[in-house]
Scaffold this motif. Structure first.
Motif, PDB file in Angstrom:
ATOM      1  N   MET A  44       0.825  -1.205   0.000  1.00 35.54           N
ATOM      2  CA  MET A  44       0.000   0.000   0.000  1.00 35.54           C
ATOM      3  C   MET A  44       0.858   1.254   0.000  1.00 35.54           C
ATOM      4  N   ALA A  45       1.955   1.240   0.735  1.00 35.59           N
ATOM      5  CA  ALA A  45       2.852   2.403   0.741  1.00 35.59           C
ATOM      6  C   ALA A  45       3.467   2.600  -0.649  1.00 35.59           C
ATOM      7  N   LEU A  46       3.871   1.498  -1.277  1.00 36.18           N
ATOM      8  CA  LEU A  46       4.400   1.600  -2.642  1.00 36.18           C
ATOM      9  C   LEU A  46       3.321   2.068  -3.612  1.00 36.18           C
ATOM     10  N   GLY A  47       2.088   1.608  -3.392  1.00 39.53           N
ATOM     11  CA  GLY A  47       0.987   2.039  -4.249  1.00 39.53           C
ATOM     12  C   GLY A  47       0.716   3.534  -4.139  1.00 39.53           C
ATOM     13  N   VAL A  48       0.739   4.048  -2.914  1.00 35.68           N
ATOM     14  CA  VAL A  48       0.529   5.485  -2.713  1.00 35.68           C
ATOM     15  C   VAL A  48       1.668   6.278  -3.349  1.00 35.68           C
ATOM     16  N   THR A  49       2.890   5.797  -3.176  1.00 33.57           N
ATOM     17  CA  THR A  49       4.040   6.453  -3.808  1.00 33.57           C
ATOM     18  C   THR A  49       3.896   6.425  -5.322  1.00 33.57           C
ATOM     19  N   GLY A  90      -2.386  -3.010  -5.562  1.00 31.70           N
ATOM     20  CA  GLY A  90      -3.676  -2.791  -4.916  1.00 31.70           C
ATOM     21  C   GLY A  90      -4.581  -4.011  -5.010  1.00 31.70           C
ATOM     22  N   THR A  91      -4.515  -4.725  -6.121  1.00 31.12           N
ATOM     23  CA  THR A  91      -5.308  -5.939  -6.292  1.00 31.12           C
ATOM     24  C   THR A  91      -4.884  -7.000  -5.281  1.00 31.12           C
ATOM     25  N   ALA A  92      -3.586  -7.185  -5.128  1.00 35.42           N
ATOM     26  CA  ALA A  92      -3.092  -8.183  -4.177  1.00 35.42           C
ATOM     27  C   ALA A  92      -3.524  -7.839  -2.754  1.00 35.42           C
ATOM     28  N   PRO A 162       4.565  -6.542 -12.932  1.00 30.91           N
ATOM     29  CA  PRO A 162       3.540  -6.303 -11.900  1.00 30.91           C
ATOM     30  C   PRO A 162       2.585  -7.481 -11.677  1.00 30.91           C
ATOM     31  N   PRO A 163       2.063  -8.129 -12.741  1.00 34.54           N
ATOM     32  CA  PRO A 163       1.189  -9.278 -12.449  1.00 34.54           C
ATOM     33  C   PRO A 163       1.935 -10.481 -11.867  1.00 34.54           C
ATOM     34  N   VAL A 164       3.230 -10.574 -12.137  1.00 36.00           N
ATOM     35  CA  VAL A 164       4.022 -11.643 -11.522  1.00 36.00           C
ATOM     36  C   VAL A 164       4.096 -11.409 -10.010  1.00 36.00           C
ATOM     37  N   ILE A 165       4.418 -10.189  -9.632  1.00 35.78           N
ATOM     38  CA  ILE A 165       4.501  -9.838  -8.211  1.00 35.78           C
ATOM     39  C   ILE A 165       3.135  -9.993  -7.544  1.00 35.78           C
ATOM     40  N   ALA A 166       2.097  -9.467  -8.198  1.00 38.61           N
ATOM     41  CA  ALA A 166       0.750  -9.543  -7.632  1.00 38.61           C
ATOM     42  C   ALA A 166       0.291 -10.991  -7.505  1.00 38.61           C
ATOM     43  N   GLY A 167       0.589 -11.815  -8.492  1.00 39.77           N
ATOM     44  CA  GLY A 167       0.195 -13.219  -8.430  1.00 39.77           C
ATOM     45  C   GLY A 167       0.847 -13.934  -7.266  1.00 39.77           C
ATOM     46  N   ALA A 168       2.132 -13.680  -7.061  1.00 39.37           N
ATOM     47  CA  ALA A 168       2.840 -14.299  -5.931  1.00 39.37           C
ATOM     48  C   ALA A 168       2.245 -13.826  -4.606  1.00 39.37           C
ATOM     49  N   LEU A 169       1.938 -12.531  -4.514  1.00 40.42           N
ATOM     50  CA  LEU A 169       1.329 -12.002  -3.283  1.00 40.42           C
ATOM     51  C   LEU A 169      -0.061 -12.597  -3.054  1.00 40.42           C
ATOM     52  N   ILE A 170      -0.825 -12.766  -4.124  1.00 37.93           N
ATOM     53  CA  ILE A 170      -2.163 -13.354  -4.006  1.00 37.93           C
ATOM     54  C   ILE A 170      -2.068 -14.776  -3.463  1.00 37.93           C
ATOM     55  N   VAL A 171      -1.072 -15.521  -3.917  1.00 36.80           N
ATOM     56  CA  VAL A 171      -0.875 -16.879  -3.396  1.00 36.80           C
ATOM     57  C   VAL A 171      -0.578 -16.824  -1.893  1.00 36.80           C
ATOM     58  N   LEU A 172       0.348 -15.958  -1.491  1.00 39.94           N
ATOM     59  CA  LEU A 172       0.684 -15.833  -0.064  1.00 39.94           C
ATOM     60  C   LEU A 172      -0.528 -15.433   0.767  1.00 39.94           C
ATOM     61  N   PHE A 173      -1.284 -14.462   0.264  1.00 37.10           N
ATOM     62  CA  PHE A 173      -2.436 -13.971   1.020  1.00 37.10           C
ATOM     63  C   PHE A 173      -3.571 -14.998   1.045  1.00 37.10           C
ATOM     64  N   SER A 174      -3.712 -15.791  -0.012  1.00 39.32           N
ATOM     65  CA  SER A 174      -4.733 -16.845  -0.018  1.00 39.32           C
ATOM     66  C   SER A 174      -4.386 -17.928   0.985  1.00 39.32           C
ATOM     67  N   ILE A 175      -3.109 -18.260   1.091  1.00 30.42           N
ATOM     68  CA  ILE A 175      -2.675 -19.237   2.101  1.00 30.42           C
ATOM     69  C   ILE A 175      -3.003 -18.714   3.499  1.00 30.42           C
ATOM     70  N   GLU A 176      -2.781 -17.418   3.706  1.00 33.68           N
ATOM     71  CA  GLU A 176      -3.116 -16.829   5.007  1.00 33.68           C
ATOM     72  C   GLU A 176      -4.605 -16.969   5.300  1.00 33.68           C
ATOM     73  N   HIS A 177      -5.453 -16.738   4.301  1.00 30.84           N
ATOM     74  CA  HIS A 177      -6.900 -16.883   4.493  1.00 30.84           C
ATOM     75  C   HIS A 177      -7.283 -18.336   4.767  1.00 30.84           C
ATOM     76  N   ILE A 178      -6.639 -19.275   4.080  1.00 31.92           N
ATOM     77  CA  ILE A 178      -6.934 -20.693   4.299  1.00 31.92           C
ATOM     78  C   ILE A 178      -6.589 -21.083   5.735  1.00 31.92           C
ATOM     79  N   ILE A 179      -5.438 -20.623   6.208  1.00 29.58           N
ATOM     80  CA  ILE A 179      -5.048 -20.907   7.598  1.00 29.58           C
ATOM     81  C   ILE A 179      -6.069 -20.315   8.564  1.00 29.58           C
ATOM     82  N   ALA A 180      -6.508 -19.096   8.286  1.00 33.37           N
ATOM     83  CA  ALA A 180      -7.480 -18.441   9.167  1.00 33.37           C
ATOM     84  C   ALA A 180      -8.806 -19.198   9.184  1.00 33.37           C
ATOM     85  N   VAL A 181      -9.269 -19.661   8.024  1.00 29.93           N
ATOM     86  CA  VAL A 181     -10.534 -20.409   7.973  1.00 29.93           C
ATOM     87  C   VAL A 181     -10.402 -21.716   8.754  1.00 29.93           C
TER      88      VAL A 181
END
Length: 192
Positions: A44-49, A90-92, A162-181
């Motif tokens: 988010m900080a990079l996005g604002v910048t 921002g998507t990630a 950018p979509p490579v970075i976002a895709g990798a982040l989406i994978v990490l964040f989805s794993i976090e959601h799976i753990i939380a569920v």
């Protein structure tokens, strides 16, 4: 800042009070959650910048075109690259903070057992999408790496990073959601 825990009060009759709760060390899941939250805040900080730089690039382009009558050729290319980076980061973060479109009103009506399974399926599908996007865009970036953006002189691959970075982040964040569920908790948004 850590605060010291209050000492247990000793009852009036001199009997010892309840034992203090043991201090627990962070688990792997909580460390992973902190890592993901830190990543999301950095994105988010990079996005604002990036948005600020985008505004500067567009203003430079407008000033050059209408005031100097000489549009800088690099301004449009940089603005387009910045839009890609800001959007993908921002998507990630939107995936992590559940800012994407969802039909949760239908899930609320389902029994708990089925709802949990569907939530897991959704996060697995989103994570799979992120992995496929990252992989294919990485292949695309490598295939055009030898070509140059004419106005900047940098590799054409920068457009597909950018979509490579976002895709990798989406994978990490989805794993976090799976753990939380699986733990029966919710992922706290990075920005409170």
């Amino acid at each position: 800042m850590l605060s010291s825990s209050p000492t247990p009060a000793t009852p009036v009759d001199g009997a010892p009070g309840p034992a203090p709760a043991p201090v627990s060390s962070p688990t792997g899941a909580s460390l992973y959650t902190r890592f993901c939250a830190t990543l999301a805040r950095a994105c988010m900080a990079l996005g604002v910048t990036g948005l600020l730089l985008l505004v500067i690039a567009v203003l430079t382009q407008v000033f050059g075109r209408y005031v100097l009558n000489d549009t800088p050729t690099w301004a449009e290319t940089i603005a387009m690259l910045l839009v890609l980076y800001v959007t993908m980061l921002g998507t990630a973060v939107g995936v992590r903070d559940a800012g994407h479109i969802g039909l949760e009103s239908l899930l609320v009506l389902l029994p708990e057992r089925i709802r949990t399974r569907i939530e897991l399926l959704i996060h697995v599908l989103v994570g799979t999408f992120g992995a496929v996007m990252a992989y294919n865009c990485a292949l695309l970036a490598l295939s055009v790496a030898d070509y140059k953006l004419p106005t900047l002189g940098i590799s054409e691959g920068w457009r597909y990073l950018p979509p490579v970075i976002a895709g990798a982040l989406i994978v990490l964040f989805s794993i976090e959601h799976i753990i939380a569920v699986l733990k029966g908790t919710e992922v706290e948004p990075a920005w409170h």
